[in-house]
Scaffold this active site. Structure first.
Site, PDB file in Angstrom:
ATOM      1  N   ALA B 241     -17.850  14.770  28.337  1.00 32.20           N
ATOM      2  CA  ALA B 241     -17.761  14.457  26.905  1.00 32.20           C
ATOM      3  C   ALA B 241     -18.580  13.213  26.545  1.00 32.20           C
ATOM      4  CB  ALA B 241     -16.301  14.282  26.517  1.00 32.20           C
ATOM      5  N   HIS B 242     -18.588  12.906  25.265  1.00 32.61           N
ATOM      6  CA  HIS B 242     -19.429  11.798  24.777  1.00 32.61           C
ATOM      7  C   HIS B 242     -19.015  10.441  25.338  1.00 32.61           C
ATOM      8  CE1 HIS B 242     -16.893  11.776  20.771  1.00 32.61           C
ATOM      9  NE2 HIS B 242     -16.126  11.842  21.820  1.00 32.61           N
TER      10      HIS B 242
END
Lengths: 340, 340, 340
Positions: B241-242
Site C-alpha cells: 500500500a501507499h
C-alpha cells in the site's frame, strides 16, 4: 445483443432431458430463477430449499428431478441431475460475443508460429517464435503468448492473458483476463544477507478442460514443470507456485494460494482465501473450508478447517487475549484436577 | 529450444567452486535432482535430508559442501554454500528466450523519452513523455510506462507490466507480467457518508536488484513515496500500500498484503497470505509465518504467528465454538482456583 | 513535471475554507505534513495526535478546525472537517499527467462504438462493437472494452484495464490498471466427478463515483448482474464474485474477497484480507476487521472480527495445540465445577 430463441424440444435434446409438454415447439428465450422466470424463460429446481417456489412459477418450463415431476404447474424437462441440466441450458444461451475467425492486422505473430484451422486472433495480440495454436482457438485482444508455448484446440483466451515461454495448455481450456501462466517461481538462495536468483528452468503444463480465472497466476517450475490436471477449475486471483501438481477435477476458489512443490490429489475442493504451505501432499477428495491454513499433509479425505468463528469485535478481543493464555489455562486446569 | 552444453571446468569457474574430477572437459547440458539426474546433468546437495540419495546418483557431477566431498560417487564441485552454487548454476542454463535488441515498430514511444544503449522494446509497448530507460533494459510486449518514470540499467520487464507516472526503479530489477507499480493509494476522507478522494501525489521508488512477482501491486504514496529497498524480492499477487517502506533484502511470499505507511526493517521474511496492518514498524530480521495477521509493531527480531492449526472440520467447529467462550472459561477457572 | 502554484485565497475558495491570513495572495506549491512542510507548502491537522507539531510548523498555512484556530503560528484555512479539506486540496495539486483529448491512431475501435465529446483514447486500446464511452472519459493505453459495454461520463480507465462484454459503469468512475470487470463467475455443476460449466449470462453494473483498485476483479453474474453501488471504493487485489451486491459508499481494503450472491448494505467498511462467504447478507454500517472470515449473515451494525492475535511463534505453537483441545478443556472445567 441478439436474442436467442429455442424450442422446448430442442432444449430437451441438447441437455439430455425428457420433455413433458403439450407444445414441444414452444419458443423460450432465456433462463431465470423459479421466482423471477417469465413465460418465455426456463427455470430449474436443483436446491430443495426452493421447492415451495415451484407451485407458483410462471416459467415456460422447469428442469426437474423425476421425483418432483408431478408437482410442476408448467411443462417439465425431466432429468436426474437438474443442476447439470441448468448448466447445459446456460451454455445454449451463452451471450459471449463471437470473435471473427480471422487474424487481426494489428496482431504481431512470429513467422515460425503455427496457427491451426479456424483460429481467431484479436487486435494487438503478440505471439512469439515457434508458438503453436490449436484449431478453433480464440486469442483475446492484447494477449501475449511467448516463444515455444502451445495452446491446444478450441481454447479461449480472453483479453490481456499472458503465457510466458514453454507453457503448454491442453484442449478446451479457458483463460480469463489478467491471468499469467509461467512467471518465475519464487526461488532464491540466501547468501550472506542477499538473495541469489534461482533461474526457473521448468515450464507449466495444463491438461484439457482447465479454466483459469481472472488475474490468477501459475508460476513455472524450477526444475520440472508446474502441472495442472484435466478438468481443474481455478477461480480468480489464485496463486499456484512453482512445481505444484494439481490432480484432475480439483476446484479452487478465489484468492487461495498454494506454495511450492505441493501436490493435490484428484477431486479436491479448496474454498476461498485458503493457504496451503509448500512441499505438502493432499490425498484425493480433500475439502478445505474458507481461509484455512493447511500446514501439514492430509492423508484422509474429508473436510478440514482452521481459524476462529466471527464475533463482535469487542468480545473477540477478550477471546483473543485468552488465546494467548491457553497453555497456562490448560496447565492450571490439570493442577485443579490433580488437587481435586 | 536450443540445448546448452558447458564443461565442468567452465561451470566450476562460473559458480566459484573447486572441481574434483578426472575429466574437467566433460560436457553437461542440464540440472536435475540427485534422484533424477542423468549422466549429462549436474545435481547438488543443499538439504541434508537428501544425503542418502547421494550414493546412488547418476549425475555427471554434484555440487557439495567440503564435508561431504568424500561421499560422492561422481565428480564434485566443492563449495561452502552448495545452494548458492545451484542458484548460480541455474542461471547458466537459463532458457528465457532472448529478446532482440531493437525497438519493435508497433511500440508507441514519446519523442521526449530517452532510451539507453542496447535497450529492447517489444511489440505494442507504450512509453510516455520524458521516460528514461537505462542501458540494456528489456521491456516486454504490451507493457506501459507512463510519463516521467525511470527504469534503471539491465532491467527486465516482462509482458503486460504497468508503471504509472513518477515511478523510478533501480538497476537489475525484474518485473513480472501483470504487476502494477504506482496505482493510487487507497485514500479517502469520509464526508457525511461519502468518500472524498485524496489525490495520491507521491510516487514509487524501487532500489537495485528488486524482483516483483506477477500481478503484484505497489501503490504510489499519498505525500512522499512508497519505497522498496535494494535486493527486495516480492512474490506474485502481493499488495504493497501507499507509503510503505520495505528495508533491503526483505523477501515476501505470495498473496501477502502490507497496509499503508508501515515500515519493514532489513532482511525480514514474510510468508504467504500474511496481512500487516498500517502504520506499524517491524524491526530488522523479523519472520512472519503463513497467514498471520500482524496487528502491532514488532521490536524484537524472531518468528511470529497468529491463527490456529488445521483440524478435521467437525472437530474444528467444537473448538471454534469454545473459542467464543474463552473469556468465560478463564473466569470460571479462576473462580475454581479461589474456591479450592 | 510542471510545478503548480496557487494563492491561499484560491485554495480557500476551492476547498470551502475560511482563510485567516494577512496575505491572501501568497503562492503555495505543494502539501506536506506539519513536521515536514516548508514555507511554500500547505499542511493540515486532522488527527489530534499531531497537535503538538502545530506550534513549530513552517507551513505557509494550515487547514484547521475552528477550535484550534488560535494555536496556529501561521495562516489558517478554517474548516469543520480539515481532513476533507486536505482531500480537496490534494486534488488541486494532482500531478496525474494529462492525456490528450484525441483518439490515438493505434487504437482499434469498432465502427459501431459511440464515443462522447472530449473522449481520450490512448495507444493500443481495443474497443468492441456497440460500446459507448461517455463525454470526457479517458481510456488508458492497452485497455480493452468488449462488445456492448458502456462507460459513463468523466471516467478514468488507467492502462491495461479489461471490461468484458455487457459491463456498464456510471459516471466519474476510476478503474486502475490490471482490474478486470466481467470475467466469468465461478459456476460449475458437479457431474460424476467432472465439472459442467455454467455459462455466466449476467453482466456487471457499477454506479457513479466508483473506484476500482489495481488488479481487482469483479465477476459477471450467472443470471442477473453483479452490482456495485454509488460511491463504492475498492482497493487493489480484491475479488468480487458473481451476483454480489454492494451497497452505496462501502469501502473495501486490499486482498479481500466476497463470495457469490452475498449482499452488503450501505456504508460498510471491510478491512484488508477479509473473506466473506457466499449467500450472506450484511446490514448497513457493518465494519469487519482485518483478515476476518465472515461465515454468517450480520444483522446488527458494528465491528466484527475473527482470528487470533499475533504472538512469538514458539508461544503460538503452544496455544495452537491447546486450541485443538478446547472442547475437552471446557468439558473438564464443567466436571470440576460439578464436583466442587
Amino acid at each position: 445483443m441478439a436474442q436467442i430463441a429455442i424450442t422446448l424440444a430442442e432444449i430437451a435434446e441438447k441437455i439430455g432431458a425428457t420433455l413433458v409438454a403439450k407444445d414441444d415447439q414452444l419458443l423460450v428465450s432465456g433462463i431465470a430463477t423459479l421466482e423471477l422466470a417469465e413465460s418465455d424463460q426456463i427455470s430449474f429446481l436443483a436446491n430443495p430449499s426452493y421447492r415451495k417456489q415451484l407451485v407458483d412459477t410462471q416459467a415456460a418450463a422447469v428442469i426437474l428431478h423425476p421425483d418432483l415431476q408431478e408437482e410442476s404447474p408448467v411443462p417439465v424437462l425431466v432429468m436426474n441431475n437438474p443442476y447439470v441440466g441448468f448448466a447445459k441450458l446456460s451454455q445454449l444461451f451463452n451471450n459471449l460475443p463471437e470473435q471473427p475467425i480471422a487474424i487481426h492486422p494489428s496482431a504481431v505473430i512470429a513467422e515460425s508460429a503455427e496457427l491451426g484451422e479456424g483460429v481467431s486472433i484479436a487486435a494487438n495480440v503478440v505471439i512469439g517464435e515457434s508458438v503453436q495454436i490449436g484449431a478453433g482457438s480464440r486469442i483475446g485482444a492484447n494477449s501475449v503468448i511467448s516463444d515455444h508455448s502451445i495452446v491446444g484446440d478450441n481454447c479461449l483466451l480472453h483479453a490481456n492473458v499472458v503465457m510466458y515461454h514453454d507453457v503448454v495448455i491442453g484442449n478446451n481450456c479457458i483463460l480469463h483476463s489478467g491471468c499469467v501462466l509461467g512467471a518465475d517461481g519464487f526461488g532464491f538462495a540466501p547468501d550472506a544477507g542477499n538473495w541469489v536468483k534461482i533461474a526457473q528452468l521448468g515450464g507449466v503444463r495444463l491438461g484439457d478442460d482447465v479454466e483459469v480465472g481472472a488475474n490468477t497466476t501459475i508460476d513455472r517450475g524450477a526444475l520440472g514443470h508446474t502441472q495442472i490436471g484435466n478438468g481443474v477449475k481455478l477461480d480468480d486471483q489464485i496463486m499456484i507456485a512453482h512445481n505444484v501438481v494439481i490432480g484432475d477435477c480439483c476446484a479452487i476458489a478465489a484468492t487461495s494460494g498454494i506454495a511450492g512443490s505441493t501436490i493435490l490429489g484428484k477431486n479436491c475442493t479448496i474454498a476461498g482465501g485458503v493457504g496451503i504451505a509448500g512441499h505438502l501432499e493432499l490425498t484425493d477428495g480433500v475439502h478445505i473450508t474458507g481461509m484455512t491454513l493447511v500446514s501439514k499433509s492430509i492423508k484422509e479425505p474429508g473436510a478440514y478447517s482452521s481459524g476462529t468463528a466471527i464475533m463482535p469485535a469487542k468480545e473477540w478481543r477478550k477471546s483473543a487475549t485468552r488465546f494467548r493464555q491457553l497453555d497456562d489455562m490448560a496447565r492450571r486446569l490439570k493442577t485443579l484436577e490433580k488437587n481435586q
